[in-house]
Design a protein around this motif. Structure first.
Motif, PDB file in Angstrom:
ATOM      1  N   UNK A   1       0.943   0.886  26.549  1.00 51.58           N
ATOM      2  CA  UNK A   1      -0.381   1.519  26.250  1.00 51.58           C
ATOM      3  C   UNK A   1      -1.300   1.655  24.617  1.00 51.58           C
ATOM      4  N   UNK A   2      -0.444   1.306  23.926  1.00 49.22           N
ATOM      5  CA  UNK A   2      -0.660   1.701  22.345  1.00 49.22           C
ATOM      6  C   UNK A   2      -0.684   0.300  21.180  1.00 49.22           C
ATOM      7  N   UNK A   3      -1.923   0.477  20.982  1.00 53.25           N
ATOM      8  CA  UNK A   3      -2.218  -0.292  20.108  1.00 53.25           C
ATOM      9  C   UNK A   3      -2.007   0.061  18.689  1.00 53.25           C
ATOM     10  N   UNK A   4      -0.869  -0.183  18.046  1.00 50.46           N
ATOM     11  CA  UNK A   4      -0.539   0.682  16.294  1.00 50.46           C
ATOM     12  C   UNK A   4      -0.311  -0.468  15.805  1.00 50.46           C
ATOM     13  N   UNK A   5      -0.970   0.240  14.515  1.00 45.48           N
ATOM     14  CA  UNK A   5      -2.390  -0.730  13.666  1.00 45.48           C
ATOM     15  C   UNK A   5      -0.912   0.246  12.042  1.00 45.48           C
ATOM     16  N   UNK A   6      -0.978  -0.843  10.997  1.00 46.88           N
ATOM     17  CA  UNK A   6      -0.039  -1.070  10.003  1.00 46.88           C
ATOM     18  C   UNK A   6      -0.563  -0.459   9.389  1.00 46.88           C
ATOM     19  N   UNK A   7      -1.808   0.471   8.502  1.00 44.68           N
ATOM     20  CA  UNK A   7      -2.083   0.041   6.912  1.00 44.68           C
ATOM     21  C   UNK A   7      -1.062  -0.629   5.744  1.00 44.68           C
ATOM     22  N   UNK A   8      -0.450  -0.162   5.254  1.00 45.41           N
ATOM     23  CA  UNK A   8       1.022   0.123   4.003  1.00 45.41           C
ATOM     24  C   UNK A   8       0.860  -1.636   4.184  1.00 45.41           C
ATOM     25  N   UNK A   9       1.353  -2.433   5.557  1.00 48.64           N
ATOM     26  CA  UNK A   9       1.288  -3.359   5.286  1.00 48.64           C
ATOM     27  C   UNK A   9       0.523  -4.570   5.565  1.00 48.64           C
ATOM     28  N   UNK A  10      -0.740  -4.671   4.549  1.00 45.77           N
ATOM     29  CA  UNK A  10      -1.169  -5.322   4.144  1.00 45.77           C
ATOM     30  C   UNK A  10      -1.107  -6.069   3.120  1.00 45.77           C
TER      31      UNK A  10
END
Length: 604
Positions: free
Chosen positions: A474-483
């Motif tokens: 139930x958590x949306x994990x985002x990954x700024x380093x994978x831009x």
């Protein structure tokens, strides 16, 4: 968080086949626990299952003209450039809302066709049914963070976020052939191919179109080799600007949350978020109730919290939770395929579940190693003549001839399957994709190859691993380093700049120098913490013994039964190479559970 599924078949009247499509959609419960919806017509059914906090909007979404549908979308993910798209599409002359990400993507498709994919920024997978052309378009984000698999049919296609959903359809045969088994054990697949026979995956940065005239596939983005012309100071400034922009896009409005381990990557992200957002983020750190983590992260995380002023919470994982049958089943379902990582799967799932009680979205520092060159040792960079993936080479240094987690499988069977040849072919296939600049030094060529291998082949064990576990929790994990802009830029920075001070990730350390305590900046890389609690290891051997005593266990024909029995009788074997010894048992248990729950049939 959400999951998508659907069925296109021009040879059937799908208005009569709603049950099969509904079952597929229901099997997406690991990605969306709170509701599902179907849109159907004679030739197409699109399904969507969502979490209560999913912000992509009510789906499937439909655009109509003169009261009739002209295009329908089912979308999983989040757009980071929604406001820019909204401005562009507001003047396209069409009526209708542009509030949700799904609506934006559908309108973008109606304006630019398949080329709309190039204008999307974010992590996403979606399917568009074009009623006018009787065509289906499947698309996946640039690094394939969001999953999407499909099965071509004589007159159409089945698709779903999860293989489990596809496997629930009567037209899908759940057969595991030699290539599929090698893919599972190597944790590497032939590009575009799924593990089960006949199933395919939409490749990252690809669109696949199914029309009356056949199937076409197009790549809309790729890593490209370009000369790097900036000096060190300019490189640091540009990398910082790209990273700040990625964080601003992914953090969104309000106070962001960060998963803080106390390592360089998550700590740097925490410091940068505070600067970009103009305030300290909420941070979360995992710890074990028995204080048996291999590396004591707490002091380093606490130093970052004190330096940045974070609103911090420590999440406690108790040993008994790691052996709970419900947790074991939930994690296997979330991952959708077996792996040898055991509590490296279980602990993040439990961690994310607790974080989700406080925040629907959290930023992760994963992918920084691949982006900033933190996965390349001096020996690997300097060596030549490699014939397999670096992570398989590393496993061999611990006596694991066939890679991580494969020590209890029958070596003779692996030879018959051509496991070594499979790995060599996949490796060469990957290396052949790498573009090199003419006259580039050998160390730059090798560093570029390793960066490419990790980002395009190992990524699934890192970022995709976290996305799936987060969605199930139930958590949306985002990954700024994978831009993609950041990685595309740093991909072309010479190795001597990436390690200009003789250390790994020199650029990231420099960017974070004024944001973090020296103790964190100087901390060597450490793996995600695992438990060494005796009860967990006892549980592994007990489960292995029960499996060996079950003549109907589907994994038994694949095992070296003598080696498995020795491990079951002597738990000390689990301690080989730290956690690597028990990875052998974890892989056997997960493969057996996966074959049981998916009703997998061996077709070797």
């Amino acid at each position: 968080m959400s999951g998508i599924a659907g069925w296109v078949d021009r040879g059937r009247d799908l208005t009569r086949e709603g049950a099969a499509a509904a079952v597929m959609t229901a099997r997406l419960v690991t990605r969306g626990r709170h509701g599902e919806a179907l849109w159907s017509s004679r030739s197409a059914v699109l399904g969507h299952r969502a979490d209560a906090l999913d912000r992509a909007g009510a789906q499937p979404a439909v655009v109509r003209e003169d009261g009739e549908p002209i295009a329908v979308i089912t979308f999983d993910g989040v757009l980071y450039n929604a406001s820019e798209l909204r401005s562009l599409l507001a003047s396209d002359g069409r009526r209708g809302p542009l509030e949700t990400d799904a609506e934006l993507v559908l309108r973008a498709y109606l304006r630019w066709g398949p080329a709309a994919a190039e204008r999307l920024e974010g992590m996403f997978a979606f399917a568009v049914w074009d009623v006018r052309e009787s065509a289906l378009l499947l698309c996946r984000d640039r690094f394939g963070v969001k999953p999407l698999s499909y099965l071509p049919l004589p007159e159409g296609v089945l698709f779903a976020s999860e293989v489990a959903a596809l496997a629930a359809h009567p037209l899908v045969s759940t057969e595991l052939d030699a290539e599929g088994l090698c893919s599972v054990l190597a944790q590497v697949r032939r590009p575009g191919h799924a593990v089960l026979r006949g199933l395919r995956e939409v490749r990252p940065a690809h669109v696949v179109r199914f029309g009356r005239d056949g199937v076409t596939e197009r790549r809309y983005w790729a890593l490209e080799a370009r000369p790097h012309t900036q000096d060190l100071a300019g490189t640091i400034e540009t990398a910082r600007g790209l990273l700040d922009d990625a964080i601003a896009r992914e953090a969104g409005a309000g106070t962001p949350s960060v998963l803080l381990s106390g390592g360089l990557d998550s700590s740097a992200l925490t410091g940068l978020v505070a600067e970009v957002a103009g305030g300290a983020p909420r941070t979360f750190t995992v710890s074990f109730g028995d204080s048996a983590a291999a590396v004591p992260d707490r002091p380093f995380a606490q130093a970052v919290v004190e330096r940045v002023g974070c609103d911090h919470r420590e999440v406690l994982v108790e040993p008994g939770e790691l052996t709970d049958p419900l947790v074991l089943d939930a994690v296997l379902a979330a991952k959708d395929f077996p792996s040898p990582f055991g509590d490296k799967n279980l602990t993040p799932y439990l961690f994310y579940r607790r974080v989700a009680e406080h925040s629907p979205v959290a930023l992760s520092g994963e992918a920084a190693d691949a982006v900033f060159g933190g996965l390349i040792s001096e020996q690997e960079r300097a060596s030549a003549g490699h014939r397999t993936f670096p992570w398989i080479e590393r496993a061999r240094t611990f006596g694991m001839a066939h890679g991580i987690g494969n020590g209890l499988f029958d070596a003779g069977l692996l030879d018959e399957l051509g496991f070594a040849s499979f790995c060599a072919e996949r490796y060469q296939e990957a290396v052949d994709e790498v573009q090199h600049l003419s006259g580039a030094p050998d160390d730059d060529r090798r560093a570029r190859e390793i960066d490419h291998l990790h980002m395009t082949r190992l990524y699934e064990q890192a970022v995709n691993h976290s996305e799936r576990l987060g969605a199930a929790a139930g958590l949306q994990v985002r990954f700024p380093f994978s831009d993609h802009r950041l990685f595309g830029y740093l991909y072309n920075v010479p190795w001597r700049m990436k390690s200009f001070d003789g250390r790994d990730k020199s650029l990231l350390r420099t960017i974070a120098r004024d944001l973090l305590p020296a103790s964190v900046l100087d901390r060597p890389k450490v793996p995600f913490p695992i438990t060494y609690h005796a009860g967990y290891k006892q549980s592994l051997t007990a489960r292995l013994r029960r499996l060996l005593e079950d003549p109907g266990a589907p994994v038994l024909p694949l095992l070296d039964l003598s080696a498995a029995q020795r491990t079951a009788d002597d738990p000390r074997a689990l301690d080989r190479g730290g956690w690597l010894g028990r990875a052998d048992v974890e892989m056997v248990l997960q493969l057996d559970g996966w074959m049981r729950t998916r009703q997998i049939v061996l077709a070797l």
